[in-house]
Design a protein around this motif. Structure first.
Motif: not given
Length: 60
Positions: A23-24, A27, A30-31, A34, A37
């Motif tokens: 999950g991290f 994340w 995505f930072l 896109q 991500g």
């Protein structure tokens, strides 16, 4: 009651940490942007799928 809860959590702590790490990572990708991500989601699905197939297969 709390002791029983901790025993149950302890059985699955590796899986919980693996999913939290994915999950991290997603994340963080995505930072970046896109596309990264979305690609990281695809890789995460592949890894989770392989892990579930490995865990559900009978031991040899």
């Amino acid at each position: 009651m709390i002791a029983n809860f901790l025993k149950v959590i302890w059985k699955y702590i590796d899986i919980l940490c693996f999913l939290a790490a994915l999950g991290f990572i997603i994340w963080g990708c995505f930072l970046i942007n896109q596309v990264a991500g979305l690609m990281s989601i695809g890789v995460a699905f592949i890894l989770v799928g392989l892990a579930t197939e490995y865990l559900s297969s009978p031991p040899k």
